[in-house]
Write a protein that holds these residues in place. Structure first.
Motif, PDB file in Angstrom:
ATOM      1  N   VAL A 163      -3.339   8.022  -4.753  1.00 30.10           N
ATOM      2  CA  VAL A 163      -3.299   7.518  -6.120  1.00 30.10           C
ATOM      3  C   VAL A 163      -4.260   8.377  -6.922  1.00 30.10           C
ATOM      4  O   VAL A 163      -5.478   8.308  -6.735  1.00 30.10           O
ATOM      5  CB  VAL A 163      -3.688   6.029  -6.184  1.00 30.10           C
ATOM      6  N   ILE A 191       1.240   8.335  -7.911  1.00 31.65           N
ATOM      7  CA  ILE A 191       1.158   8.519  -6.461  1.00 31.65           C
ATOM      8  C   ILE A 191       1.696   9.899  -6.109  1.00 31.65           C
ATOM      9  O   ILE A 191       2.828  10.238  -6.448  1.00 31.65           O
ATOM     10  CB  ILE A 191       1.954   7.437  -5.721  1.00 31.65           C
ATOM     11  N   GLU A 199      -1.170  -4.315  -3.996  1.00 32.41           N
ATOM     12  CA  GLU A 199      -1.438  -2.875  -4.031  1.00 32.41           C
ATOM     13  C   GLU A 199      -0.889  -2.226  -5.294  1.00 32.41           C
ATOM     14  O   GLU A 199      -1.437  -1.245  -5.784  1.00 32.41           O
ATOM     15  CB  GLU A 199      -0.851  -2.206  -2.785  1.00 32.41           C
ATOM     16  N   THR A 200       0.211  -2.775  -5.828  1.00 38.80           N
ATOM     17  CA  THR A 200       0.743  -2.233  -7.076  1.00 38.80           C
ATOM     18  C   THR A 200      -0.189  -2.564  -8.236  1.00 38.80           C
ATOM     19  O   THR A 200      -0.321  -1.779  -9.174  1.00 38.80           O
ATOM     20  CB  THR A 200       2.161  -2.771  -7.362  1.00 38.80           C
ATOM     21  N   ARG A 224      -3.249  -0.283  -8.017  1.00 34.99           N
ATOM     22  CA  ARG A 224      -2.871   1.048  -8.520  1.00 34.99           C
ATOM     23  C   ARG A 224      -2.934   1.115 -10.040  1.00 34.99           C
ATOM     24  O   ARG A 224      -3.257   2.142 -10.632  1.00 34.99           O
ATOM     25  CB  ARG A 224      -1.457   1.366  -8.047  1.00 34.99           C
ATOM     26  N   PRO A 273      -9.803   5.964  -8.336  1.00 33.13           N
ATOM     27  CA  PRO A 273      -9.007   7.152  -7.996  1.00 33.13           C
ATOM     28  C   PRO A 273      -9.894   8.390  -7.948  1.00 33.13           C
ATOM     29  O   PRO A 273     -10.917   8.435  -8.645  1.00 33.13           O
ATOM     30  CB  PRO A 273      -8.006   7.252  -9.144  1.00 33.13           C
ATOM     31  N   PRO A 289      -4.078   4.840  -0.709  1.00 36.88           N
ATOM     32  CA  PRO A 289      -3.866   3.396  -0.682  1.00 36.88           C
ATOM     33  C   PRO A 289      -3.438   2.914   0.697  1.00 36.88           C
ATOM     34  O   PRO A 289      -3.252   3.696   1.629  1.00 36.88           O
ATOM     35  CB  PRO A 289      -2.747   3.203  -1.710  1.00 36.88           C
ATOM     36  N   HIS A 299       6.932   1.129  -4.556  1.00 30.73           N
ATOM     37  CA  HIS A 299       6.158   0.407  -5.570  1.00 30.73           C
ATOM     38  C   HIS A 299       7.075  -0.070  -6.697  1.00 30.73           C
ATOM     39  O   HIS A 299       6.951  -1.205  -7.174  1.00 30.73           O
ATOM     40  CB  HIS A 299       5.061   1.312  -6.133  1.00 30.73           C
TER      41      HIS A 299
END
Length: 324
Positions: A6, A15, A43-44, A47, A59, A63, A307
């Protein structure tokens, strides 16, 4: 090694697949050759830069947390007998969406021969949370239980557990395909919560009495509406946030109506009172108590697509990522 990275907070396009130095095992650590990784909705959100109070990450980062693979090497103080063992578990921090990842032994479980790696991994992460909720919740036999986001990776497991415990299970999801899936997991009644006034259908399913327990995995307005279906003295878990935030509820009303509420803090490893272990999750999976549903397995090169599918609510059950 190849790894998904990411590169900035943002949409799935941030990504990138990159070459990264292979990790080495420090004292008390192991390196796992990763075969499969899990993907969960949070996780989305991470991000995108959300949930900073729960997940301390900036970042660029690799991930992923739950993984399945083969132990490649061990560090000082770790039994060398682990080398070559097929395991599932958690990486040390993030970093699972890569060909190799660092873990600590007490966060890994050796996969028994009778269980394939895909099933073990699909059950591991969501199964841990589902068994925590099972332990926290009151006795379910004979109770009216509502499960929201019931067609998600954890939702299907909660429907299975509530059904097996002898509850009358109401599964709420969006669309006919998801409702069919939920029904197949043991739900007695299914409700489409994209229909206005869906909470009235839940109340009708309980003959107007309301539900005893809500396993709330949708969050946001859906979760707030689910809260209104509880009877006095009910039990509510606000553990999911795919709608953008955890379910909002009036704490004063909960207190007035004698409703017990469990939040995400009750499921965090550092704050929970439950004693669920990864070994217990795998044992229950091998016994057939947890039967994860895997919709799609994406290659690592298509992590961004996974994602997007998750954010678009296109998945029935789980998505896994195949690394090698």
């Amino acid at each position: 090694m190849r790894a998904a990275v990411v590169t900035a907070f943002g949409g799935p396009e941030v990504i990138e697949l990159q070459d990264r130095p292979a990790p080495t095992a420090g004292p008390g650590e192991v390196v796992v050759d990763v075969r499969l990784t899990d993907l969960i909705f949070v996780e989305t959100a991470i991000r995108q830069g959300h949930h900073g109070g729960f997940f301390d990450v900036e970042p660029p980062y690799i991930p992923g947390n739950s993984l399945g693979g083969v132990v490649r090497s061990v560090g000082e103080g770790v039994d060398a007998a682990l080398i070559g063992q097929t395991v599932v578990g958690r990486s040390k921090g993030f970093g699972a969406h890569a060909e190799q990842a660092v873990a600590v032994p007490d966060q890994l479980v050796v996969v028994p021969a009778e269980l394939n790696l895909e099933t073990a991994l699909a059950a591991y992460g969501d199964g841990t949370t589902a068994l925590m909720l099972e332990e926290l919740a009151p006795e379910l036999i004979g109770k009216e239980v509502l499960v929201t986001a019931a067609a998600g990776g954890m939702g299907v497991l909660l429907v299975q557990l509530a059904h097996r415990a002898g509850a009358h299970v109401i599964g709420a999801a969006r669309g006919e395909a998801k409702l069919d899936l939920v029904k197949a997991q043991g739900a007695d009644v299914v409700v489409d919560y994209s229909v206005p006034g869906w909470e009235k259908l839940v109340l009708e399913a309980t003959n107007g009495r309301g539900v005893d327990v809500v396993f709330e995995g949708a969050g946001g307005e859906l979760g707030a509406t689910a809260f209104t279906t509880l009877k006095h003295g009910g039990w509510f878990s606000a553990h999911g946030a795919p709608s953008g935030g955890f379910a909002e509820y009036d704490a004063a009303e909960a207190d007035r109506r004698g409703i017990t509420v469990k939040s995400i803090n009750d499921l965090r490893a550092d704050t929970t009172t439950t004693k669920v272990t990864g070994a217990e999750v795998i044992r229950r999976t091998a016994a057939g108590d947890l039967r994860p549903v895997v919709d799609r397995v994406y290659p690592l090169t298509e992590l961004a697509a996974a994602h997007r599918a998750m954010e678009a609510r296109q998945l029935l059950g789980k998505a896994l990522i195949r690394i090698t």
